[in-house]
Each structure stands twice: as structure tokens, then as C-alpha cells.
Scaffold this motif. Sequence first.
Motif, mmCIF file in Angstrom:
data_model
loop_
_atom_site.group_PDB
_atom_site.id
_atom_site.type_symbol
_atom_site.label_atom_id
_atom_site.label_comp_id
_atom_site.label_asym_id
_atom_site.label_seq_id
_atom_site.Cartn_x
_atom_site.Cartn_y
_atom_site.Cartn_z
ATOM 1 N N THR A 1 14.540 55.748 78.398
ATOM 2 C CA THR A 1 14.743 56.666 79.527
ATOM 3 C C THR A 1 16.157 56.588 80.086
ATOM 4 O O THR A 1 16.462 57.260 81.067
ATOM 5 N N TRP A 2 17.015 55.795 79.506
ATOM 6 C CA TRP A 2 18.367 55.649 80.033
ATOM 7 C C TRP A 2 19.217 56.862 79.679
ATOM 8 O O TRP A 2 18.963 57.578 78.704
ATOM 9 N N ASP A 3 20.282 57.062 80.458
ATOM 10 C CA ASP A 3 21.237 58.150 80.218
ATOM 11 C C ASP A 3 22.286 57.654 79.227
ATOM 12 O O ASP A 3 23.142 56.839 79.563
ATOM 13 N N TYR A 4 22.201 58.152 78.006
ATOM 14 C CA TYR A 4 23.127 57.700 76.979
ATOM 15 C C TYR A 4 24.438 58.470 76.989
ATOM 16 O O TYR A 4 25.278 58.284 76.126
ATOM 17 N N GLY A 5 24.636 59.315 78.009
ATOM 18 C CA GLY A 5 25.918 59.992 78.163
ATOM 19 C C GLY A 5 26.994 59.008 78.602
ATOM 20 O O GLY A 5 28.179 59.207 78.360
ATOM 21 N N ASN A 6 26.589 57.957 79.272
ATOM 22 C CA ASN A 6 27.501 56.917 79.712
ATOM 23 C C ASN A 6 27.683 55.930 78.554
ATOM 24 O O ASN A 6 26.710 55.366 78.057
ATOM 25 N N PRO A 7 28.930 55.670 78.109
ATOM 26 C CA PRO A 7 29.160 54.804 76.939
ATOM 27 C C PRO A 7 28.620 53.375 77.114
ATOM 28 O O PRO A 7 28.122 52.781 76.160
#
Length: 171
Positions: A125-131
Motif C-alpha cells: 500500500t506504499w506510494d512508490y512514487g517516492n524513491p
Amino acid sequence: MLKDNLKTLRKNKGLSQEELSIKLNVVRQTISKWETGLSVPDAEMLIKISELFETPVSEILGESIEEKETNDLKVISEKLEVINEQLSISQKQKRKTKIIVLLIIDICLIFFFVLLALLGSPYLTWDYGNPEWSVIGTLWHSFEWTFFRIAPLLIIVITAILIILFIKREK
């Protein structure tokens, strides 16, 4: 003679001059002087020596004490018995320590396995847009994937070792 009796008693106890000096809280040279007859211990020290060697003061000051035969089979067998007893106690303690350590590792693995199973995979569920999250999520997934494949094998192996150690302990 006092000097000969002190030396004989010390040797019969298997003590060096250094070891005896430590037990009596004197320097080694003092023991050497007593044994060569250059000086004599005072009354309080004679009482300490008497207690240490479990010999009456009158006997220490009196006639010569006979030196024990070093090759006496009884003495050797008693020493071997003491050594065997100490070795047995040491081995039992090591085995007990191994069992406790393996049991703790096994319980921790099971607990962590259950905990990870109950938590599910939070990285999904994490936002993988953030490196940074992308790297952490990948590492977490790699760890979880590896752990769920290796942990059951480790648990089985450790449990088997524990069972073997318990069986040997009962014999």
C-alpha cells in the motif's frame, strides 16, 4: 623442624610458594624464608597455616611430617575422580546452555514468522512514487520473501536438534 614441615605440608597440598603466599596474604619471599629457616612465622600466622593445612600447630612445630607419596594410586584416583566430576558438570552446563539458546532462537523465529504473517505485506500500500519508499519497499519485500522460505526450514532443523539434545540428556 618447622621449615621442613612447612615445605612438606605445602607440597602435600600441591601448592607452590606463590599460591601459598596468596592464601596467607604474604609475599612469596616470606614463604621462601620460612622454608629455608631464615625466619619463622608469628603465632597468628602459625594459626592461619594450621587452619589452611588442617594440621595442629603442635604438629607443625614438632617432629618431621612425612611427605606423601606422589605416585600413590589412591591420591591419583581421587584427583581423577574430582577432574571427571568437574568435566561432567561442565558438559552438562554446556548442553543446558545450548538447549536454552536454541529454544530461544526457535521461539523468536516462530514469533517473528507469525507476526509477519499477521501483518501481511504493508509495503503493497506504499506510494512508490517516492524513491526512498520504493527502495525500502523492495528491500522489505526481498526480506519477507526470503524469510518465509527459510524460516520454516530453520524452525524444523532447530526443533530436531532440540529433540536430539533432550533425548541425549535423558540418557
